[in-house]
Write a protein that holds these residues in place. Structure first.
Motif, PDB file in Angstrom:
ATOM      1  N   ILE A  56       0.849  -1.168  -0.180  1.00  0.00           N
ATOM      2  CA  ILE A  56       0.004  -0.025   0.055  1.00  0.00           C
ATOM      3  C   ILE A  56       0.780   1.262  -0.124  1.00  0.00           C
ATOM      4  O   ILE A  56       1.689   1.196   0.612  1.00  0.00           O
ATOM      5  N   VAL A  57       0.562   2.184  -0.699  1.00  0.00           N
ATOM      6  CA  VAL A  57       1.032   3.556  -0.898  1.00  0.00           C
ATOM      7  C   VAL A  57      -0.208   4.406  -0.231  1.00  0.00           C
ATOM      8  O   VAL A  57      -1.100   4.567  -0.740  1.00  0.00           O
ATOM      9  N   VAL A  58       0.529   5.253   0.789  1.00  0.00           N
ATOM     10  CA  VAL A  58      -0.669   6.128   1.406  1.00  0.00           C
ATOM     11  C   VAL A  58       0.334   7.593   1.110  1.00  0.00           C
ATOM     12  O   VAL A  58       1.545   7.982   1.427  1.00  0.00           O
ATOM     13  N   LYS A  59      -0.466   8.514   0.508  1.00  0.00           N
ATOM     14  CA  LYS A  59      -0.187  10.054   0.295  1.00  0.00           C
ATOM     15  C   LYS A  59      -0.943  10.749   1.024  1.00  0.00           C
ATOM     16  O   LYS A  59      -2.265  10.722   1.249  1.00  0.00           O
ATOM     17  N   VAL A  60      -0.158  11.806   1.950  1.00  0.00           N
ATOM     18  CA  VAL A  60      -0.825  12.731   2.767  1.00  0.00           C
ATOM     19  C   VAL A  60      -0.329  14.067   2.163  1.00  0.00           C
ATOM     20  O   VAL A  60       0.999  14.155   1.943  1.00  0.00           O
ATOM     21  N   GLY A  61      -1.202  15.267   1.971  1.00  0.00           N
ATOM     22  CA  GLY A  61      -0.877  16.411   1.526  1.00  0.00           C
ATOM     23  C   GLY A  61      -0.590  17.330   2.627  1.00  0.00           C
ATOM     24  O   GLY A  61      -0.825  17.156   3.832  1.00  0.00           O
ATOM     25  N   SER A  62       0.025  18.630   2.188  1.00  0.00           N
ATOM     26  CA  SER A  62       0.245  19.858   3.057  1.00  0.00           C
ATOM     27  C   SER A  62      -0.969  20.132   4.239  1.00  0.00           C
ATOM     28  O   SER A  62      -0.671  20.456   5.216  1.00  0.00           O
ATOM     29  N   GLN A  63      -2.160  20.083   3.576  1.00  0.00           N
ATOM     30  CA  GLN A  63      -3.279  20.751   4.158  1.00  0.00           C
ATOM     31  C   GLN A  63      -3.440  20.031   5.447  1.00  0.00           C
ATOM     32  O   GLN A  63      -4.070  20.399   6.368  1.00  0.00           O
ATOM     33  N   LEU A  64      -3.459  18.525   5.360  1.00  0.00           N
ATOM     34  CA  LEU A  64      -3.814  17.705   6.547  1.00  0.00           C
ATOM     35  C   LEU A  64      -2.524  17.942   7.565  1.00  0.00           C
ATOM     36  O   LEU A  64      -2.854  17.577   8.602  1.00  0.00           O
ATOM     37  N   LEU A  65      -1.559  18.196   7.329  1.00  0.00           N
ATOM     38  CA  LEU A  65      -0.268  18.218   8.056  1.00  0.00           C
ATOM     39  C   LEU A  65      -0.053  19.670   8.866  1.00  0.00           C
ATOM     40  O   LEU A  65       0.840  19.899   9.629  1.00  0.00           O
ATOM     41  N   SER A  66      -0.958  20.739   8.238  1.00  0.00           N
ATOM     42  CA  SER A  66      -0.968  21.853   8.770  1.00  0.00           C
ATOM     43  C   SER A  66      -1.508  22.093   9.990  1.00  0.00           C
ATOM     44  O   SER A  66      -2.835  21.859  10.173  1.00  0.00           O
ATOM     45  N   GLY A  67      -0.787  22.729  11.076  1.00  0.00           N
ATOM     46  CA  GLY A  67      -1.562  22.850  12.390  1.00  0.00           C
ATOM     47  C   GLY A  67      -1.554  24.270  12.479  1.00  0.00           C
ATOM     48  O   GLY A  67      -0.713  25.232  12.062  1.00  0.00           O
ATOM     49  N   ASP A  68      -2.002  24.663  13.896  1.00  0.00           N
ATOM     50  CA  ASP A  68      -2.040  26.303  14.195  1.00  0.00           C
ATOM     51  C   ASP A  68      -0.790  26.614  14.450  1.00  0.00           C
ATOM     52  O   ASP A  68      -0.254  27.860  14.131  1.00  0.00           O
ATOM     53  N   GLU A  69       0.139  25.954  14.982  1.00  0.00           N
ATOM     54  CA  GLU A  69       1.503  26.387  15.426  1.00  0.00           C
ATOM     55  C   GLU A  69       2.658  25.652  14.756  1.00  0.00           C
ATOM     56  O   GLU A  69       3.619  25.685  15.152  1.00  0.00           O
ATOM     57  N   GLY A  70       2.314  25.081  13.629  1.00  0.00           N
ATOM     58  CA  GLY A  70       3.320  24.220  12.751  1.00  0.00           C
ATOM     59  C   GLY A  70       2.680  23.000  12.197  1.00  0.00           C
ATOM     60  O   GLY A  70       1.571  22.926  11.643  1.00  0.00           O
ATOM     61  N   ILE A  71       3.476  22.047  12.256  1.00  0.00           N
ATOM     62  CA  ILE A  71       3.149  20.651  11.878  1.00  0.00           C
ATOM     63  C   ILE A  71       1.984  20.068  12.841  1.00  0.00           C
ATOM     64  O   ILE A  71       2.109  20.056  14.175  1.00  0.00           O
ATOM     65  N   ASN A  72       0.869  19.362  12.157  1.00  0.00           N
ATOM     66  CA  ASN A  72      -0.137  18.710  12.931  1.00  0.00           C
ATOM     67  C   ASN A  72       0.338  17.583  13.362  1.00  0.00           C
ATOM     68  O   ASN A  72       0.100  16.571  13.092  1.00  0.00           O
ATOM     69  N   ARG A  73       0.704  17.850  14.890  1.00  0.00           N
ATOM     70  CA  ARG A  73       1.233  16.461  15.707  1.00  0.00           C
ATOM     71  C   ARG A  73       0.175  15.415  15.780  1.00  0.00           C
ATOM     72  O   ARG A  73       0.357  14.276  15.640  1.00  0.00           O
ATOM     73  N   ASN A  74      -1.039  15.810  15.992  1.00  0.00           N
ATOM     74  CA  ASN A  74      -1.999  14.971  16.427  1.00  0.00           C
ATOM     75  C   ASN A  74      -2.443  14.123  15.138  1.00  0.00           C
ATOM     76  O   ASN A  74      -2.707  12.812  15.157  1.00  0.00           O
ATOM     77  N   PHE A  75      -2.495  14.648  13.877  1.00  0.00           N
ATOM     78  CA  PHE A  75      -2.687  13.990  12.586  1.00  0.00           C
ATOM     79  C   PHE A  75      -1.763  13.030  12.387  1.00  0.00           C
ATOM     80  O   PHE A  75      -2.109  11.915  12.107  1.00  0.00           O
ATOM     81  N   ILE A  76      -0.306  13.398  12.663  1.00  0.00           N
ATOM     82  CA  ILE A  76       0.791  12.580  12.480  1.00  0.00           C
ATOM     83  C   ILE A  76       0.679  11.507  13.331  1.00  0.00           C
ATOM     84  O   ILE A  76       0.906   9.855  12.933  1.00  0.00           O
ATOM     85  N   LYS A  77       0.081  11.614  14.776  1.00  0.00           N
ATOM     86  CA  LYS A  77       0.186  10.566  15.483  1.00  0.00           C
ATOM     87  C   LYS A  77      -0.696   9.618  15.070  1.00  0.00           C
ATOM     88  O   LYS A  77      -0.761   8.179  15.351  1.00  0.00           O
ATOM     89  N   GLU A  78      -2.246  10.089  14.632  1.00  0.00           N
ATOM     90  CA  GLU A  78      -3.160   9.038  14.155  1.00  0.00           C
ATOM     91  C   GLU A  78      -2.695   8.368  12.967  1.00  0.00           C
ATOM     92  O   GLU A  78      -3.080   7.289  12.705  1.00  0.00           O
ATOM     93  N   LEU A  79      -1.956   9.045  12.130  1.00  0.00           N
ATOM     94  CA  LEU A  79      -1.428   8.437  11.081  1.00  0.00           C
ATOM     95  C   LEU A  79      -0.740   7.253  11.286  1.00  0.00           C
ATOM     96  O   LEU A  79      -0.683   6.216  10.763  1.00  0.00           O
ATOM     97  N   ALA A  80       0.113   7.670  12.289  1.00  0.00           N
ATOM     98  CA  ALA A  80       1.421   6.542  12.697  1.00  0.00           C
ATOM     99  C   ALA A  80       0.614   5.296  13.215  1.00  0.00           C
ATOM    100  O   ALA A  80       0.963   4.167  13.127  1.00  0.00           O
ATOM    101  N   LYS A  81      -0.439   5.533  13.844  1.00  0.00           N
ATOM    102  CA  LYS A  81      -1.200   4.454  14.658  1.00  0.00           C
ATOM    103  C   LYS A  81      -1.974   3.611  13.537  1.00  0.00           C
ATOM    104  O   LYS A  81      -1.655   2.306  13.582  1.00  0.00           O
ATOM    105  N   GLN A  82      -2.520   4.272  12.443  1.00  0.00           N
ATOM    106  CA  GLN A  82      -2.967   3.242  11.500  1.00  0.00           C
ATOM    107  C   GLN A  82      -2.160   2.475  10.822  1.00  0.00           C
ATOM    108  O   GLN A  82      -2.278   1.465  10.513  1.00  0.00           O
TER     109      GLN A  82
END
Length: 354
Positions: A8-34
């Protein structure tokens, strides 16, 4: 169709990674879990991730996109370590090592480098590491630039010989019009014909930090599906979206895979940039289109551009209609005296509806 998916190849874009203070850590944590759950269940995964330029923008506290290629390259160089550090921290908690893989179009156009990229990804699978792929923005110039990570993800899925490409975005799939502007926008669950899709969809508009709109995702999905790889465009903010897709839940937009193209055909069509043009007579058109023959020098009436043996060229009839693309066996200045096969049929792709 997804029951036997292994790679499987999973692609994520900049908008999903964008957080208020920088990189969206919560999204990355959720992505890493899956992704870690997929790996634990025996799946082999490659992640194609945007976000390096975004991370650089956030690190320098800028409120704009880069103005020039040089600014983009500099911001990518600044942001890439930040982005990889976030991924490393997230996957470390699941016992998974990550590997940074930076590619340019030139790495994929060359047969030898294409194969080397494939071997590297296979070696990383044996080590149990997660390859995180991005375009090598720091060194890319126009001639070797892929341009966006949507198309990069399609190319990587071909190199990796993936069974599925999942493209995660800020919308829940492909709509006939912008769902943020129109309340009556309708989700398109399945795509089988790209030309029909163009008639019913509005692909205008780009995101604040991304390099392209929904059309680049459709374009990339079409390329991968022509190689026989199913593609799903889905909402990255959906709870457990990757896991639910693998369980068979109908989420987002599904691009039906077509008959598999050969790897060389894919490279000629989508990776090799034509450096010249050949205009051929009616007899040569009939020979290569109807009879599946090679293109001989005597059928060439006109040459445009400067190219070398091994370059990609486009082939036109004398009326200017595009007939095909191929890999030429001589230099542009040799055509007149080259009394051999100029483009062998094995290196020739006839374009009818492409």
């Amino acid at each position: 169709m997804l029951s036997n998916v292994k790679r499987i190849v999973v692609k994520v874009g900049s908008q999903l990674l964008s957080g208020d203070e920088g990189i969206n850590r919560n999204f990355i944590k959720e992505l890493a879990k899956q992704i870690s759950i997929l790996i634990e269940n025996g799946k082999e995964v490659v992640l194609v991730s945007s976000g390096a330029v975004l991370a650089g923008i956030k690190a320098l506290k800028l409120n704009r996109k880069p103005f020039s290629l040089q600014e983009k390259q500099a911001l990518s160089a600044i942001g890439q370590p930040y982005l990889m550090a976030e991924y490393r921290e997230a996957f470390k908690s699941h016992g998974i090592e990550i590997a940074q893989v930076l590619l340019t179009a030139e790495d994929l156009r060359s047969k030898e480098r294409f194969i080397n990229a494939k071997n590297t990804l296979n070696a990383l699978m044996k080590f149990g590491a997660l390859p995180i792929v991005n375009e090598n923005d720091t060194v890319s110039v126009e001639e070797i630039k892929i341009g966006d990570n949507d198309n990069l993800s399609a190319h990587v899925s071909v190199v990796f010989e993936a069974d599925l490409l999942i493209m995660l975005t800020i919308t829940n799939g492909l709509y006939d019009k912008d769902p943020n502007k129109y309340s009556n926008a309708k989700l398109i669950p399945i795509v089988e014909n790209l030309e029909e899709l163009k008639k019913i969809c509005d692909f205008s508009g780009k995101t604040n930090f991304g390099t392209g709109g929904m059309w680049t995702k459709v374009e990339a999905a079409a390329k991968a599906s022509k190689k026989g790889i199913p593609v799903i465009i889905a909402g990255g903010k959906e709870k457990d979206v990757i896991l639910r897709i693998l369980k068979g839940e109908k989420i987002g937009t599904f691009f039906m895979p077509a008959k598999k193209l050969k790897a060389k055909t894919y490279r000629i069509l989508y990776l090799m940039k034509p450096t010249g043009k050949l205009y051929i007579d009616e007899g040569a058109v009939k020979a290569i289109v109807e009879n599946g023959k090679s293109l001989l020098s005597r059928g060439i009436k006109k040459v445009e551009g400067s190219f070398r043996k091994g370059d990609a060229i486009e082939i036109f009839d004398t009326y200017g209609n595009l007939i095909g693309k191929g890999i030429v066996r001589c230099n542009s200045d040799e055509i007149g005296s080259f009394r051999k096969t100029c483009v062998h049929r094995d290196d020739l792709v006839i374009l009818k509806e492409n």
